[in-house]
Motif scaffolding. Sequence first.
Motif, PDB file in Angstrom:
ATOM      1  N   TRP A 133       0.815  -1.237  -0.092  1.00 27.32           N
ATOM      2  CA  TRP A 133       0.161   0.144   0.086  1.00 27.32           C
ATOM      3  C   TRP A 133       0.927   1.268  -0.086  1.00 27.32           C
ATOM      4  CZ3 TRP A 133      -0.382   3.577   4.178  1.00 27.32           C
ATOM      5  CH2 TRP A 133      -1.181   4.308   4.032  1.00 27.32           C
ATOM      6  N   LEU A 134       1.984   1.276   0.894  1.00 31.12           N
ATOM      7  CA  LEU A 134       2.884   2.408   1.070  1.00 31.12           C
ATOM      8  C   LEU A 134       3.599   2.559  -0.416  1.00 31.12           C
ATOM      9  CD1 LEU A 134       4.868   2.128   4.195  1.00 31.12           C
ATOM     10  CD2 LEU A 134       3.239   3.886   3.520  1.00 31.12           C
ATOM     11  N   LYS A 135       3.941   1.615  -1.042  1.00 31.75           N
ATOM     12  CA  LYS A 135       4.751   1.486  -2.561  1.00 31.75           C
ATOM     13  C   LYS A 135       3.604   2.224  -3.717  1.00 31.75           C
ATOM     14  CE  LYS A 135       8.053  -2.016  -1.768  1.00 31.75           C
ATOM     15  NZ  LYS A 135       8.450  -3.411  -2.328  1.00 31.75           N
ATOM     16  N   SER A 136       2.227   1.551  -3.425  1.00 29.50           N
ATOM     17  CA  SER A 136       1.770   2.156  -4.180  1.00 29.50           C
ATOM     18  C   SER A 136       1.149   3.518  -4.248  1.00 29.50           C
ATOM     19  CB  SER A 136       0.287   1.115  -4.993  1.00 29.50           C
ATOM     20  OG  SER A 136      -0.287   1.130  -3.414  1.00 29.50           O
ATOM     21  N   ASN A 137       1.273   4.026  -3.334  1.00 27.74           N
ATOM     22  CA  ASN A 137       0.598   5.607  -2.674  1.00 27.74           C
ATOM     23  C   ASN A 137       1.564   6.481  -2.483  1.00 27.74           C
ATOM     24  OD1 ASN A 137      -2.373   5.383  -2.513  1.00 27.74           O
ATOM     25  ND2 ASN A 137      -1.680   3.548  -1.731  1.00 27.74           N
ATOM     26  N   ILE A 138       2.939   6.563  -2.886  1.00 22.78           N
ATOM     27  CA  ILE A 138       3.988   7.230  -2.921  1.00 22.78           C
ATOM     28  C   ILE A 138       4.403   7.954  -4.299  1.00 22.78           C
ATOM     29  CG2 ILE A 138       6.415   7.768  -2.257  1.00 22.78           C
ATOM     30  CD1 ILE A 138       6.171   5.865   0.076  1.00 22.78           C
ATOM     31  N   THR A 139       4.465   9.185  -4.487  1.00 28.92           N
ATOM     32  CA  THR A 139       4.609   9.886  -5.695  1.00 28.92           C
ATOM     33  C   THR A 139       5.878  10.731  -5.391  1.00 28.92           C
ATOM     34  OG1 THR A 139       3.248  11.706  -5.432  1.00 28.92           O
ATOM     35  CG2 THR A 139       2.330   9.836  -6.425  1.00 28.92           C
ATOM     36  N   VAL A 140       6.696  10.778  -6.486  1.00 34.49           N
ATOM     37  CA  VAL A 140       7.889  11.511  -6.611  1.00 34.49           C
ATOM     38  C   VAL A 140       7.994  12.429  -7.766  1.00 34.49           C
ATOM     39  CG1 VAL A 140      10.302  11.381  -6.563  1.00 34.49           C
ATOM     40  CG2 VAL A 140       9.086   9.632  -5.524  1.00 34.49           C
ATOM     41  N   LYS A 141       8.385  13.790  -7.418  1.00 30.57           N
ATOM     42  CA  LYS A 141       8.283  14.893  -8.366  1.00 30.57           C
ATOM     43  C   LYS A 141       9.681  15.578  -8.228  1.00 30.57           C
ATOM     44  CE  LYS A 141       5.798  18.954  -9.873  1.00 30.57           C
ATOM     45  NZ  LYS A 141       4.528  19.864  -9.599  1.00 30.57           N
ATOM     46  N   GLN A 142      10.388  15.836  -9.290  1.00 33.08           N
ATOM     47  CA  GLN A 142      11.698  16.516  -9.286  1.00 33.08           C
ATOM     48  C   GLN A 142      11.489  18.099  -9.534  1.00 33.08           C
ATOM     49  OE1 GLN A 142      14.653  14.974 -12.160  1.00 33.08           O
ATOM     50  NE2 GLN A 142      16.299  16.511 -10.965  1.00 33.08           N
ATOM     51  N   LEU A 143      11.995  18.762  -8.329  1.00 27.38           N
ATOM     52  CA  LEU A 143      11.974  20.309  -8.293  1.00 27.38           C
ATOM     53  C   LEU A 143      13.348  20.762  -8.159  1.00 27.38           C
ATOM     54  CD1 LEU A 143       9.115  20.619  -5.700  1.00 27.38           C
ATOM     55  CD2 LEU A 143       8.897  20.639  -8.052  1.00 27.38           C
ATOM     56  N   ASP A 144      13.925  21.109  -9.280  1.00 29.72           N
ATOM     57  CA  ASP A 144      15.303  21.493  -9.472  1.00 29.72           C
ATOM     58  C   ASP A 144      15.985  20.436  -9.003  1.00 29.72           C
ATOM     59  OD1 ASP A 144      14.534  23.726 -10.840  1.00 29.72           O
ATOM     60  OD2 ASP A 144      13.987  24.991  -9.057  1.00 29.72           O
ATOM     61  N   GLU A 145      16.754  20.822  -7.852  1.00 31.71           N
ATOM     62  CA  GLU A 145      17.712  19.990  -7.334  1.00 31.71           C
ATOM     63  C   GLU A 145      17.122  18.846  -6.086  1.00 31.71           C
ATOM     64  OE1 GLU A 145      20.809  22.259  -5.236  1.00 31.71           O
ATOM     65  OE2 GLU A 145      19.597  23.545  -4.408  1.00 31.71           O
ATOM     66  N   PHE A 146      16.083  19.427  -5.714  1.00 24.37           N
ATOM     67  CA  PHE A 146      15.061  18.523  -4.881  1.00 24.37           C
ATOM     68  C   PHE A 146      14.216  17.518  -5.529  1.00 24.37           C
ATOM     69  CE2 PHE A 146      16.758  21.503  -1.719  1.00 24.37           C
ATOM     70  CZ  PHE A 146      16.891  20.962  -0.697  1.00 24.37           C
ATOM     71  N   PHE A 147      13.834  16.565  -4.827  1.00 23.29           N
ATOM     72  CA  PHE A 147      12.863  15.501  -5.250  1.00 23.29           C
ATOM     73  C   PHE A 147      11.696  15.779  -4.181  1.00 23.29           C
ATOM     74  CE2 PHE A 147      16.365  13.660  -7.506  1.00 23.29           C
ATOM     75  CZ  PHE A 147      15.733  13.373  -8.697  1.00 23.29           C
ATOM     76  N   GLU A 148      10.423  16.000  -4.468  1.00 22.17           N
ATOM     77  CA  GLU A 148       9.158  16.129  -3.723  1.00 22.17           C
ATOM     78  C   GLU A 148       8.768  14.848  -3.470  1.00 22.17           C
ATOM     79  OE1 GLU A 148       6.146  19.418  -3.467  1.00 22.17           O
ATOM     80  OE2 GLU A 148       5.372  17.519  -4.920  1.00 22.17           O
ATOM     81  N   ILE A 149       8.552  14.252  -2.217  1.00 26.08           N
ATOM     82  CA  ILE A 149       8.059  13.013  -1.931  1.00 26.08           C
ATOM     83  C   ILE A 149       6.553  13.059  -1.306  1.00 26.08           C
ATOM     84  CG2 ILE A 149       8.209  10.642  -0.789  1.00 26.08           C
ATOM     85  CD1 ILE A 149      11.222  10.775  -1.282  1.00 26.08           C
ATOM     86  N   VAL A 154       0.904   3.664  14.188  1.00 30.72           N
ATOM     87  CA  VAL A 154       0.912   2.985  15.408  1.00 30.72           C
ATOM     88  C   VAL A 154       0.817   1.382  15.059  1.00 30.72           C
ATOM     89  CG1 VAL A 154      -0.174   2.148  17.548  1.00 30.72           C
ATOM     90  CG2 VAL A 154       0.178   4.630  17.117  1.00 30.72           C
ATOM     91  N   LEU A 155      -0.014   0.980  14.244  1.00 32.74           N
ATOM     92  CA  LEU A 155      -0.416  -0.327  13.969  1.00 32.74           C
ATOM     93  C   LEU A 155       0.798  -0.767  13.297  1.00 32.74           C
ATOM     94  CD1 LEU A 155      -4.239  -0.163  13.036  1.00 32.74           C
ATOM     95  CD2 LEU A 155      -3.129  -1.037  15.245  1.00 32.74           C
ATOM     96  N   PHE A 156       1.399  -0.124  12.212  1.00 33.17           N
ATOM     97  CA  PHE A 156       2.538  -0.773  11.495  1.00 33.17           C
ATOM     98  C   PHE A 156       3.687  -0.860  12.551  1.00 33.17           C
ATOM     99  CE2 PHE A 156       6.430   0.118   9.187  1.00 33.17           C
ATOM    100  CZ  PHE A 156       6.393  -0.918   8.400  1.00 33.17           C
ATOM    101  N   SER A 157       3.947  -0.075  13.577  1.00 30.33           N
ATOM    102  CA  SER A 157       4.884  -0.353  14.385  1.00 30.33           C
ATOM    103  C   SER A 157       4.812  -1.484  15.189  1.00 30.33           C
ATOM    104  CB  SER A 157       5.173   0.896  15.295  1.00 30.33           C
ATOM    105  OG  SER A 157       5.438   2.050  14.783  1.00 30.33           O
ATOM    106  N   TRP A 158       3.630  -1.741  15.645  1.00 32.94           N
ATOM    107  CA  TRP A 158       3.109  -2.696  16.547  1.00 32.94           C
ATOM    108  C   TRP A 158       3.142  -4.105  15.644  1.00 32.94           C
ATOM    109  CZ3 TRP A 158       3.158  -5.367  20.591  1.00 32.94           C
ATOM    110  CH2 TRP A 158       2.192  -6.436  20.934  1.00 32.94           C
ATOM    111  N   THR A 159       2.661  -4.312  14.560  1.00 31.91           N
ATOM    112  CA  THR A 159       2.786  -5.563  13.871  1.00 31.91           C
ATOM    113  C   THR A 159       4.192  -5.911  13.454  1.00 31.91           C
ATOM    114  OG1 THR A 159       2.171  -4.513  11.836  1.00 31.91           O
ATOM    115  CG2 THR A 159       0.452  -5.427  13.082  1.00 31.91           C
TER     116      THR A 159
END
Length: 255
Positions: free
Chosen positions: A16-32, A198-203
């Motif tokens: 779920w995390l992988k499929s819902n993270i987007t990355v956009k390049q802004l000059d020298e930075f990448f916006e996650i 919290v649930l991710f940390s616990w599991t």
Amino acid sequence: MKDKYISTLINEYVNWLKSNITVKQLDEFFEITTPFLDRHNDCIQLYVKKIDKINYLLTDDGYTLTDLEMCGYSFSTPKRKELLNTLLTSYGIENKNGCLITKATHENFAMKKHFFIQAIISINDLFVTSKNNVSNLFIEDVNNFLEQYDIRYIDNAKFTGKSGIEHNFDFIIPKSKKQPDRYLKVLNSPNKSTAEAVLFSWTDIYEIRKNSKMYVFLNDMDKKINSDVITAFETYNVTPIYWSKKQKYIKELSA
């Protein structure tokens, strides 16, 4: 709670995390842009810049603290500064002129990014206090509660889960003859995003520390907690402790 069931849940969470993270390049930075939400229900964003061949800089570009201050949650008192610095230190993050920053390498980038997001969620939750009680922070109340009833604890403890990621817990009550280790998280403004964290940390740590229990202190004073949040905790064998009913758990926590 069966091992295979937990493994499936962790894999589904990571996917779920992988499929819902987007990355956009802004000059020298990448916006996650992440699927985790801040207190405005906007997706939490961070910015990554490559420093050299193996090192990276992560920052929130000053948004987290500036947004809180603009909404009236200042960090002018010594106690608030101390709490903020303690929280940031526990996640390995610096406050540089109002910007949250940390550095990462190829090897620990995933962990550092995870901690950065957790820190932003924790800061939002810690400092968004009731307008009628702005000077009183909920984590202080929980700390005082543990002290008042001689409940032994370790604060700001880190543990590594099955995924290899470290997780921070507000308090740990060591095991005794009657009770196993008890992990405590404090949520001032419980919502879907803080519950998921919290649930991710616990599991993630449960597979390594099966003989343990998880509790979450929930601030229900002057606010109603969404029933979906409670259901989610109970589904994963996490005990939600309403602050208004904390007295019921003194014996269990102090055992």
